[in-house]
Scaffold this motif. Structure first.
Motif, PDB file in Angstrom:
ATOM      1  N   ALA A  34       0.839  -1.207   0.000  1.00  0.00           N
ATOM      2  CA  ALA A  34       0.000   0.000   0.000  1.00  0.00           C
ATOM      3  C   ALA A  34       0.874   1.258   0.000  1.00  0.00           C
ATOM      4  O   ALA A  34       2.098   1.189   0.112  1.00  0.00           O
ATOM      5  CB  ALA A  34      -0.932  -0.012   1.210  1.00  0.00           C
ATOM      6  N   VAL A  35       0.220   2.407  -0.122  1.00  0.00           N
ATOM      7  CA  VAL A  35       0.899   3.699  -0.236  1.00  0.00           C
ATOM      8  C   VAL A  35       0.595   4.532   1.014  1.00  0.00           C
ATOM      9  O   VAL A  35      -0.569   4.694   1.398  1.00  0.00           O
ATOM     10  CB  VAL A  35       0.418   4.447  -1.496  1.00  0.00           C
ATOM     11  N   LEU A  36       1.636   5.060   1.642  1.00  0.00           N
ATOM     12  CA  LEU A  36       1.477   5.871   2.850  1.00  0.00           C
ATOM     13  C   LEU A  36       1.232   7.330   2.476  1.00  0.00           C
ATOM     14  O   LEU A  36       2.009   7.937   1.752  1.00  0.00           O
ATOM     15  CB  LEU A  36       2.734   5.766   3.718  1.00  0.00           C
ATOM     16  N   ASN A  37       0.151   7.886   3.013  1.00  0.00           N
ATOM     17  CA  ASN A  37      -0.174   9.302   2.812  1.00  0.00           C
ATOM     18  C   ASN A  37      -0.163  10.004   4.171  1.00  0.00           C
ATOM     19  O   ASN A  37      -1.037   9.784   5.000  1.00  0.00           O
ATOM     20  CB  ASN A  37      -1.553   9.426   2.152  1.00  0.00           C
ATOM     21  N   THR A  38       0.877  10.808   4.423  1.00  0.00           N
ATOM     22  CA  THR A  38       0.947  11.559   5.677  1.00  0.00           C
ATOM     23  C   THR A  38       0.375  12.957   5.435  1.00  0.00           C
ATOM     24  O   THR A  38       0.795  13.652   4.509  1.00  0.00           O
ATOM     25  CB  THR A  38       2.395  11.670   6.178  1.00  0.00           C
ATOM     26  N   ALA A  61     -10.464  16.706   4.244  1.00  0.00           N
ATOM     27  CA  ALA A  61     -11.479  15.912   3.538  1.00  0.00           C
ATOM     28  C   ALA A  61     -11.142  15.781   2.059  1.00  0.00           C
ATOM     29  O   ALA A  61     -11.289  14.705   1.466  1.00  0.00           O
ATOM     30  CB  ALA A  61     -12.858  16.552   3.705  1.00  0.00           C
ATOM     31  N   TYR A  62     -10.658  16.875   1.465  1.00  0.00           N
ATOM     32  CA  TYR A  62     -10.278  16.842   0.046  1.00  0.00           C
ATOM     33  C   TYR A  62      -9.174  15.818  -0.192  1.00  0.00           C
ATOM     34  O   TYR A  62      -9.240  15.017  -1.134  1.00  0.00           O
ATOM     35  CB  TYR A  62      -9.811  18.225  -0.418  1.00  0.00           C
ATOM     36  N   ILE A  63      -8.138  15.822   0.663  1.00  0.00           N
ATOM     37  CA  ILE A  63      -7.007  14.901   0.502  1.00  0.00           C
ATOM     38  C   ILE A  63      -7.454  13.448   0.685  1.00  0.00           C
ATOM     39  O   ILE A  63      -7.066  12.568  -0.094  1.00  0.00           O
ATOM     40  CB  ILE A  63      -5.867  15.264   1.471  1.00  0.00           C
ATOM     41  N   LEU A  64      -8.273  13.200   1.689  1.00  0.00           N
ATOM     42  CA  LEU A  64      -8.762  11.837   1.921  1.00  0.00           C
ATOM     43  C   LEU A  64      -9.560  11.333   0.723  1.00  0.00           C
ATOM     44  O   LEU A  64      -9.463  10.164   0.337  1.00  0.00           O
ATOM     45  CB  LEU A  64      -9.631  11.790   3.185  1.00  0.00           C
ATOM     46  N   ASN A  65     -10.333  12.235   0.116  1.00  0.00           N
ATOM     47  CA  ASN A  65     -11.142  11.863  -1.042  1.00  0.00           C
ATOM     48  C   ASN A  65     -10.274  11.709  -2.287  1.00  0.00           C
ATOM     49  O   ASN A  65     -10.364  10.707  -3.012  1.00  0.00           O
ATOM     50  CB  ASN A  65     -12.222  12.923  -1.288  1.00  0.00           C
ATOM     51  N   HIS A  66      -9.388  12.671  -2.534  1.00  0.00           N
ATOM     52  CA  HIS A  66      -8.564  12.663  -3.745  1.00  0.00           C
ATOM     53  C   HIS A  66      -7.587  11.491  -3.756  1.00  0.00           C
ATOM     54  O   HIS A  66      -7.322  10.895  -4.805  1.00  0.00           O
ATOM     55  CB  HIS A  66      -7.793  13.988  -3.854  1.00  0.00           C
ATOM     56  N   SER A  67      -7.060  11.148  -2.580  1.00  0.00           N
ATOM     57  CA  SER A  67      -6.109  10.027  -2.481  1.00  0.00           C
ATOM     58  C   SER A  67      -6.817   8.673  -2.436  1.00  0.00           C
ATOM     59  O   SER A  67      -6.169   7.634  -2.464  1.00  0.00           O
ATOM     60  CB  SER A  67      -5.244  10.179  -1.226  1.00  0.00           C
TER      61      SER A  67
END
Length: 255
Positions: free
Chosen positions: A45-49, A60-66
């Motif tokens: 998987a890919v880690l998004n910090t 919310a935008y980042i959680l949705n876009h990623s």
């Protein structure tokens, strides 16, 4: 740490996380976000910090876009995260970090899972996924403070290995197993300047400062034998003024 990362990776896989999925972290510089740099990629998987200082709409935008499948979040950030989840309007798995070193009296539970309990559902003998391709994505960071919506930047296994090796060299951070490193710079910022990968690569030990960034707290933590530390100049100006005002000196810090 290696055993804990194996268990967390195994636990993620048990709830359906697989190669190419995004796992997001919203946390201070604590052991959990450090472990994430290894446990999440172990599953493919890919880690998004995510920047802890962003507002609810941007989170919310980042959680949705990623297309994040899981959000691991420090409970101390519950106010903004709760608002972000309301805006998100889609169900993702939430795992709370209940930091035993922090005052949790004013924090609220956000998710149905808690980090330590969740980790312990994993298998210590988990066989982690060796990347089939060195160009495979390992992490995903987003810009902040720019015009428009944040822009995502994908790091690969290759880029992070080369960055970690380069950062360790004498002309860069010049780290070795004799060092103890305290990254005050957040591990969500510019891939944490690679410290999360570079320090273990050379066998340096680490001090994770958590939320408290006051000069008093930084001085106390630096005196735990820290030899190298990194942060933005504002932090160091405050610390230098504190040292001068209280006639103090750092006994182990070299850089």
């Amino acid at each position: 740490i290696y055993k804990r990362c194996l268990k967390f990776a195994s636990a993620l896989e048990k709830i359906g996380i697989k190669k190419g999925d995004t796992v997001s972290f919203l946390a201070f510089n604590t052991p959990e976000i450090f472990e994430a740099h290894y446990s999440v990629p172990m599953t493919g998987a890919v880690l998004n910090t995510i920047n802890i200082r962003l507002d609810a709409k941007t989170i919310a935008y980042i959680l949705n876009h990623s297309d994040a499948k899981v959000l691991v979040v420090d409970r101390q950030l519950h106010l903004e995260v709760s608002k972000a989840l309301e805006i998100l309007k889609k169900k993702i798995i939430i795992i709370d970090i209940d930091d035993k070193h922090a005052d949790q009296s004013k924090t609220k539970k956000i998710g149905d899972l808690e980090y330590e309990k969740f980790l312990n559902t994993g298998d210590e003998n988990y066989i982690w996924k060796i990347p089939e391709d060195e160009w495979q994505a390992i992490s995903l960071s987003y810009t902040s403070g720019t015009t428009g919506n944040p822009k995502g930047v994908v790091y690969t296994h290759r880029s992070n290995v080369l960055h970690a090796m380069t950062s360790a060299t004498p002309d860069m951070l010049n780290l070795s197993s004799r060092d103890r490193v305290m990254p005050v710079v957040p591990l969500f910022h510019a891939n944490g300047w690679s410290i999360g990968y570079t320090a273990p690569l050379v066998g340096a030990s680490m001090v994770m400062p958590g939320k408290e960034m006051s000069p008093e707290a930084l001085f106390e933590m630096l005196e735990k034998g820290v030899t190298v530390t990194a942060a933005v100049p504002t932090i160091w100006l405050l610390l230098l003024n504190y040292l001068k005002a209280n006639n103090l000196k750092l006994s182990t810090l070299e850089r």
